[in-house]
Design a protein around this motif. Sequence first.
Motif, PDB file in Angstrom:
ATOM      1  N   ILE A  71      -1.469  -2.423  -5.886  1.00 14.42           N
ATOM      2  CA  ILE A  71      -1.142  -2.849  -4.805  1.00 14.42           C
ATOM      3  C   ILE A  71       0.279  -3.966  -4.684  1.00 14.42           C
ATOM      4  O   ILE A  71       0.172  -4.820  -3.801  1.00 14.42           O
ATOM      5  CB  ILE A  71      -2.417  -3.522  -3.843  1.00 14.42           C
ATOM      6  CG1 ILE A  71      -3.093  -4.449  -4.694  1.00 14.42           C
ATOM      7  CG2 ILE A  71      -3.219  -2.263  -3.380  1.00 14.42           C
ATOM      8  CD1 ILE A  71      -4.282  -5.132  -3.707  1.00 14.42           C
TER       9      ILE A  71
ATOM     10  N   PHE B 144      -7.799   2.989  -0.384  1.00 13.02           N
ATOM     11  CA  PHE B 144      -7.744   2.469   0.935  1.00 13.02           C
ATOM     12  C   PHE B 144      -8.272   3.552   1.703  1.00 13.02           C
ATOM     13  O   PHE B 144      -8.258   4.799   1.595  1.00 13.02           O
ATOM     14  CB  PHE B 144      -6.515   2.201   1.302  1.00 13.02           C
ATOM     15  CG  PHE B 144      -5.265   3.289   1.274  1.00 13.02           C
ATOM     16  CD1 PHE B 144      -5.194   3.965   2.499  1.00 13.02           C
ATOM     17  CD2 PHE B 144      -4.426   3.436   0.305  1.00 13.02           C
ATOM     18  CE1 PHE B 144      -4.484   4.836   2.596  1.00 13.02           C
ATOM     19  CE2 PHE B 144      -3.850   4.312   0.260  1.00 13.02           C
ATOM     20  CZ  PHE B 144      -3.613   5.465   1.314  1.00 13.02           C
TER      21      PHE B 144
ATOM     22  N   ILE C 147       0.886  -1.178  -0.092  1.00  9.80           N
ATOM     23  CA  ILE C 147      -0.112   0.161  -0.118  1.00  9.80           C
ATOM     24  C   ILE C 147       1.000   1.146   0.096  1.00  9.80           C
ATOM     25  O   ILE C 147       1.585   1.460   0.931  1.00  9.80           O
ATOM     26  CB  ILE C 147      -0.938   0.091   1.267  1.00  9.80           C
ATOM     27  CG1 ILE C 147      -1.614  -1.314   1.328  1.00  9.80           C
ATOM     28  CG2 ILE C 147      -1.902   1.184   1.251  1.00  9.80           C
ATOM     29  CD1 ILE C 147      -2.627  -1.524   0.133  1.00  9.80           C
TER      30      ILE C 147
ATOM     31  N   THR D  82      -6.955   0.267  -6.965  1.00 15.09           N
ATOM     32  CA  THR D  82      -7.336   0.000  -5.464  1.00 15.09           C
ATOM     33  C   THR D  82      -7.126   1.310  -4.640  1.00 15.09           C
ATOM     34  O   THR D  82      -6.099   2.067  -5.041  1.00 15.09           O
ATOM     35  CB  THR D  82      -6.497  -1.052  -5.011  1.00 15.09           C
ATOM     36  OG1 THR D  82      -6.653  -2.224  -5.760  1.00 15.09           O
ATOM     37  CG2 THR D  82      -6.741  -1.313  -3.413  1.00 15.09           C
TER      38      THR D  82
ATOM     39  N   LEU E 154      -9.696  -2.063   1.983  1.00 11.07           N
ATOM     40  CA  LEU E 154      -9.100  -1.619   0.664  1.00 11.07           C
ATOM     41  C   LEU E 154     -10.492  -2.254  -0.339  1.00 11.07           C
ATOM     42  O   LEU E 154     -11.161  -3.067   0.004  1.00 11.07           O
ATOM     43  CB  LEU E 154      -8.101  -2.823   0.351  1.00 11.07           C
ATOM     44  CG  LEU E 154      -6.858  -3.041   1.595  1.00 11.07           C
ATOM     45  CD1 LEU E 154      -6.056  -4.041   0.921  1.00 11.07           C
ATOM     46  CD2 LEU E 154      -6.255  -1.565   1.466  1.00 11.07           C
TER      47      LEU E 154
END
Length: 283
Positions: free
Chosen positions: A105, A252, A16, A250, A174
């Motif tokens: 990621i 988060f 991340i 992605t 996530l």
Amino acid sequence: MRKTKVPFVELAPAKINLALHVLGRRHGGFHELDSIVAFAGIADRLTFETAPDWHLEISGPFAAGLCSSPDNLVLKAARGFEQAFGQAARYHITLEKNLPIASGIGGGSADAAATLRALDSLSARAAPPRELAGLAATLGADVPVCLVGRSCRMRGAGERIDVLETLAPMPAVLINPRREVATAQVFAKLALKPGETAFAGLEEGADPASCRNDLAAPAMAIEPLIADVLAALNETSGLRFARMSGSGATCFGIFASPEAAQEAAQRISSAHPQWWIASTIIG
């Protein structure tokens, strides 16, 4: 001589980018980055069993997007390790693919790094760390930091890595909208010319919440659903901050507590059942 039993299991946790600042573009074409990298509790899983030759089997929820051809990063890492360090044994490797593909990621990079760590553990002698890191760098810019597998500040084109000892574990969610985003397209959309400078780097000791991801805007221009994911995260309770990881798609959210993260994941899953969503710990 070290003795490690097989089957041997190695995890490849999601990478991340808590912050990703793009400082500019080098004359050689690579981009100059300044990033805070941490790793999540969700991971791909690699199992190694002794075999007459290298073989890769892929399973798991995201197996359909991959093939076990020789250019797969796991097999490239395995053969690279064998060539560099004289690995005597070969293995049947089963990759349980739990992380979305081309999602920002570090899935492929994490898998390659996990392969190097596993083969190093299975070898009679440990590989020299500097040589192992050098091999990792030949496989991709994110492979060296994934090889470290700890919270780091990563600079340059991924070659300058400093472990961050003080980064506390963070409850997180996530989300990937199940859309692949090609890293090369995102950097191309950024449209920096060789030698051109761009944005400011990280301030020493900065709270990741005060930082940014300079690839977010070009990634959203390619895949607008990223903005929807961030909006969904920003509507939840207990959120500290939300951001895109890597080159996307992605995203988060960092939450005040594991309970808040789990509640947010459930709420967003109900509203968007087609998205991949995971409540986890980062750091």
